[in-house]
Design a protein around this motif. Structure first.
Motif, mmCIF file in Angstrom:
data_model
loop_
_atom_site.group_PDB
_atom_site.id
_atom_site.type_symbol
_atom_site.label_atom_id
_atom_site.label_comp_id
_atom_site.label_asym_id
_atom_site.label_seq_id
_atom_site.Cartn_x
_atom_site.Cartn_y
_atom_site.Cartn_z
ATOM 1 N N GLN B 176 0.839 -1.204 0.000
ATOM 2 C CA GLN B 176 0.000 0.000 0.000
ATOM 3 C C GLN B 176 0.867 1.243 0.000
ATOM 4 N N GLU B 177 1.907 1.233 0.849
ATOM 5 C CA GLU B 177 2.770 2.408 0.907
ATOM 6 C C GLU B 177 3.542 2.582 -0.387
ATOM 7 N N ALA B 178 4.048 1.477 -0.931
ATOM 8 C CA ALA B 178 4.831 1.573 -2.166
ATOM 9 C C ALA B 178 3.993 2.159 -3.286
ATOM 10 N N PHE B 179 2.741 1.733 -3.392
ATOM 11 C CA PHE B 179 2.015 2.302 -4.510
ATOM 12 C C PHE B 179 1.414 3.656 -4.194
ATOM 13 N N ALA B 180 1.182 3.966 -2.898
ATOM 14 C CA ALA B 180 0.792 5.343 -2.557
ATOM 15 C C ALA B 180 1.907 6.292 -2.987
ATOM 16 N N ALA B 181 3.154 5.858 -2.760
ATOM 17 C CA ALA B 181 4.293 6.707 -3.157
ATOM 18 C C ALA B 181 4.346 6.858 -4.677
ATOM 19 N N ALA B 182 4.124 5.750 -5.388
ATOM 20 C CA ALA B 182 4.176 5.817 -6.856
ATOM 21 C C ALA B 182 3.073 6.733 -7.388
ATOM 22 N N LEU B 183 1.888 6.633 -6.787
ATOM 23 C CA LEU B 183 0.783 7.486 -7.239
ATOM 24 C C LEU B 183 1.050 8.947 -6.907
ATOM 25 N N THR B 184 1.661 9.189 -5.749
ATOM 26 C CA THR B 184 1.980 10.562 -5.376
ATOM 27 C C THR B 184 2.964 11.173 -6.366
ATOM 28 N N ARG B 185 3.958 10.392 -6.787
ATOM 29 C CA ARG B 185 4.915 10.897 -7.794
ATOM 30 C C ARG B 185 4.199 11.164 -9.116
ATOM 31 N N PHE B 186 3.291 10.259 -9.488
ATOM 32 C CA PHE B 186 2.570 10.429 -10.745
ATOM 33 C C PHE B 186 1.738 11.706 -10.704
ATOM 34 N N ALA B 187 1.037 11.931 -9.572
ATOM 35 C CA ALA B 187 0.216 13.141 -9.446
ATOM 36 C C ALA B 187 1.102 14.379 -9.381
ATOM 37 N N GLY B 188 2.264 14.224 -8.717
ATOM 38 C CA GLY B 188 3.192 15.349 -8.605
ATOM 39 C C GLY B 188 3.711 15.813 -9.959
ATOM 40 N N ASN B 189 3.778 14.901 -10.906
ATOM 41 C CA ASN B 189 4.218 15.261 -12.261
ATOM 42 C C ASN B 189 3.064 15.737 -13.135
ATOM 43 N N GLY B 190 1.941 16.035 -12.495
ATOM 44 C CA GLY B 190 0.818 16.583 -13.259
ATOM 45 C C GLY B 190 -0.160 15.564 -13.762
ATOM 46 N N GLY B 191 0.016 14.286 -13.384
ATOM 47 C CA GLY B 191 -0.899 13.239 -13.845
ATOM 48 C C GLY B 191 -2.269 13.342 -13.187
ATOM 49 N N THR B 192 -3.264 12.862 -13.889
ATOM 50 C CA THR B 192 -4.634 12.853 -13.386
ATOM 51 C C THR B 192 -4.961 11.435 -12.925
ATOM 52 N N ILE B 193 -5.660 11.314 -11.796
ATOM 53 C CA ILE B 193 -5.964 9.981 -11.260
ATOM 54 C C ILE B 193 -7.451 9.884 -10.920
ATOM 55 N N VAL B 194 -8.072 8.815 -11.357
ATOM 56 C CA VAL B 194 -9.423 8.483 -10.907
ATOM 57 C C VAL B 194 -9.329 7.094 -10.314
ATOM 58 N N LEU B 195 -9.709 6.957 -9.040
ATOM 59 C CA LEU B 195 -9.594 5.625 -8.461
ATOM 60 C C LEU B 195 -10.823 5.275 -7.642
ATOM 61 N N VAL B 196 -11.227 4.030 -7.783
ATOM 62 C CA VAL B 196 -12.322 3.509 -6.983
ATOM 63 C C VAL B 196 -11.725 2.994 -5.689
ATOM 64 N N LEU B 197 -12.305 3.387 -4.576
ATOM 65 C CA LEU B 197 -11.773 2.959 -3.287
ATOM 66 C C LEU B 197 -12.896 2.485 -2.402
ATOM 67 N N HIS B 198 -12.545 1.507 -1.566
ATOM 68 C CA HIS B 198 -13.503 1.068 -0.568
ATOM 69 C C HIS B 198 -13.347 1.945 0.675
ATOM 70 N N GLU B 199 -12.107 2.312 0.954
ATOM 71 C CA GLU B 199 -11.819 3.232 2.051
ATOM 72 C C GLU B 199 -10.589 4.021 1.660
ATOM 73 N N LEU B 200 -10.451 5.213 2.240
ATOM 74 C CA LEU B 200 -9.367 6.086 1.789
ATOM 75 C C LEU B 200 -7.995 5.540 2.170
ATOM 76 N N GLY B 201 -7.859 5.077 3.418
ATOM 77 C CA GLY B 201 -6.597 4.461 3.851
ATOM 78 C C GLY B 201 -5.395 5.357 3.628
ATOM 79 N N PRO B 202 -4.246 4.762 3.322
ATOM 80 C CA PRO B 202 -3.006 5.537 3.202
ATOM 81 C C PRO B 202 -3.011 6.464 1.987
ATOM 82 N N LEU B 203 -4.011 6.361 1.136
ATOM 83 C CA LEU B 203 -4.044 7.217 -0.040
ATOM 84 C C LEU B 203 -4.690 8.568 0.264
ATOM 85 N N ARG B 204 -5.241 8.701 1.469
ATOM 86 C CA ARG B 204 -6.005 9.890 1.790
ATOM 87 C C ARG B 204 -5.279 11.208 1.491
ATOM 88 N N PRO B 205 -4.008 11.374 1.878
ATOM 89 C CA PRO B 205 -3.349 12.677 1.656
ATOM 90 C C PRO B 205 -3.297 13.071 0.178
#
Lengths: 289, 262
Positions: B176-205
């Protein structure tokens, strides 16, 4: 070995080797997609094509290719619609195919059990020089498509929805697989026969994946096993006077058994050599130098 | 730049004549990180699957990068991360081979992979921390590592939009942490993300906006809910005594077949 001084034996060997190489190259995609038995079903349908050919005095191989292709594309369209009634629809198609074939062959002038058996169980020895040209040409086309389109076909068979979102022409690729299945079945009819066709597509793949780790290596190993089984099958059947098709399939099954046992021994040895077993969860942080 | 990445107007969709989504409108702008939330069966997965064209639209319209979805062809701009690895057939495939599929949208089916493809695969695997497993069969990976492999596959295509379907369902904490970090880098580079979640969890920030799907409609749209109850108290130190139990449950997701072969 002096048997191979006869041209018909050389043709038999050439035909078998070509099929041995091509069938697993297609079969790996069918196995990956859990359609291992589709080749068997298409083989049933191809028999109707043989009957049509015999009845209309056309080349049975040609009419079998046409009818098997229609059948394979039909199966693909049923599969695409959703799976609920697909299973039953497939069963109807397959049994219709074999029943139609038996009736049509019976109606032809060429009737008789020996003729029917030729197509059901293969008749390698009667392979004519023209047959080799047709088999070689069609097999080359199948091989080229399976090898050149490997990344796309792998993606498709691994995860069809992902392939769709990648913008791959999913339907075209599916139809391509269906048509190549029909073609492979028909050309393999001469070597192993329609009832054992599927075995040459599936068993070498099943054997290869006992010892391989990746898709590409599995494909290469399966083609080698197919080639070796076909070659050995022809030689052994000539020496022992057994049916070449069935002998070839038995060779592939021996390879499967060997690979399974070999794989087990290798894993045991690895464990005994005290190499730390690979855990399912490696360290949380991996440093890359 | 003002063009939205995803534009959904009055969408209705469902399976076999049963309507799951009745009237959904949604707009995602470049750089947005949108979480689609909802109870099981609310239609949140159906929403993103309809947007991607995996579920047929019965009413309404969808635009992707300004193009009506039926005419949209620039699929390389979208990276899709399904809930789990495909059928998981018996034929082995290495992590590298699976991730390489992510290059197809960009390369096309007739061209053979080249150096750029291999580099992109390695970069994507580095991004999710799995480069050392590149030659391992995916079946020997844990559920969380398989999920990271799927994210690497999407990232390898260098998309502008990532669409993820419950990426953290049943995934161990490390993954979870490894991919939260990868997604954060992707968003940091201007990427757009749409994700289905059951709960926010570590992705909340990471999440800028949440959309709650309920009963086939969007019931709520806004910033992610603030922590409530004890969690909101300033001296709350976020100790989760049940963490071990949660972890134990995760083991069910780890592949047993692959594990057995060692």
């Amino acid at each position: 070995m002096e048997l191979f001084a006869y041209p018909f034996m050389l043709r038999a060997l050439a035909g078998a080797l070509i099929i041995g190489l091509a069938a697993p190259a297609l079969g790996i995609y069918l196995v990956q997609r859990r359609l291992s038995l589709i080749g068997d079903g298409i083989g049933h349908v191809a028999l109707t094509g043989v009957g049509v050919g015999l009845l209309t005095n056309n080349s049975p191989v040609l009419t079998a290719v046409v009818v098997a292709t229609i059948g394979a594309v039909g199966v693909e369209l049923i599969r695409e619609r959703g799976r609920t009634s697909g299973d039953l629809a497939l069963a109807l198609l397959f049994y219709g195919g074999i029943a139609g074939g038996v009736v049509l062959v019976g109606l032809s002038d060429d009737k008789g059990n020996s003729n029917l058996m030729q197509y059901l169980f293969g008749s390698l020895i009667t392979t004519s020089p023209q047959d080799i040209v047709v088999i070689g040409g069609l097999a080359a086309a199948v091989l080229a498509a399976m090898l050149l389109l490997r990344p796309a076909l792998f993606a498709l068979c691994n995860d069809e929805e992902y392939a769709r979102v990648s913008g791959l022409p999913v339907r075209t690729l599916n139809i391509l697989l269906a048509v190549t299945t029909a073609v492979t079945v028909t050309i393999a009819m001469r070597t192993v026969g329609l009832l054992l066709v599927s075995a040459l597509m599936v068993v070498p793949v099943a054997a290869a994946q006992q010892v391989t780790r990746g898709f590409r290596t599995t494909m290469a190993a399966a083609m080698l096993i197919g080639l070796a089984s076909a070659g050995l099958g022809v030689v052994v059947s000539a020496e022992a006077d057994t049916a070449p098709g069935a002998t070839t399939v038995l060779m592939a099954l021996v390879a499967f058994l060997g690979a399974t046992i070999g794989g087990m021994i290798r894993r045991n040895l690895r464990r005994r050599h005290n190499r730390p077993p690979v855990t399912t969860e490696p360290p949380d942080v991996v440093l890359h130098g | 730049m003002s063009m939205s990445v995803v534009e959904v107007r009055h969408l209705a969709a469902g399976y076999d004549g049963r309507e799951i989504l009745r009237d959904v409108s949604l707009s995602v702008s470049p750089g947005d990180v949108v979480a689609v939330l909802g109870a099981n069966g609310s239609g949140k997965s159906t929403l993103i699957r309809t947007i991607l064209g995996l579920v047929p639209l019965s009413r309404g319209e969808i635009e992707l990068f300004g193009t009506p979805q039926p005419r949209f062809r620039q699929w390389a701009r979208i990276g899709y991360v399904p809930q789990r690895l495909g059928a998981g057939s018996g034929v082995p495939a290495t992590v590298g081979e699976v991730v390489a599929s992510g290059r197809l949208a960009r390369r096309g089916i007739f061209r053979l992979p080249g150096a750029a493809d291999r580099t992109a695969v390695r970069e994507a695997l580095t991004d999710v921390g799995l480069l050392d497993r590149i030659n391992d069969p995916v079946a020997t990976l844990s559920g969380g590592q398989q999920q990271r492999t799927l994210i690497a596959r999407a990232l390898a295509g260098k998309p502008d939009l990532l669409v993820l379907d419950e990426p953290n369902a049943g995934v161990d904490a490390a993954s979870q942490e490894a991919f939260a970090a990868a997604l954060t880098r992707f968003a940091g580079n201007g990427g757009t993300i749409v994700l289905v979640l059951h709960e926010l969890g570590p992705l909340r920030p990471l999440i800028g906006r949440t959309v709650v799907v309920h009963d086939g409609r969007i019931a709520h749209e806004g910033p992610p809910p603030e922590p409530a109850g004890h969690h909101a108290e300033p001296d709350h130190d976020h100790v989760h005594p049940h963490a071990d139990e949660v972890k134990a449950g995760i083991c069910e997701w780890a592949p047993t077949e692959g594990a057995k072969s060692y």
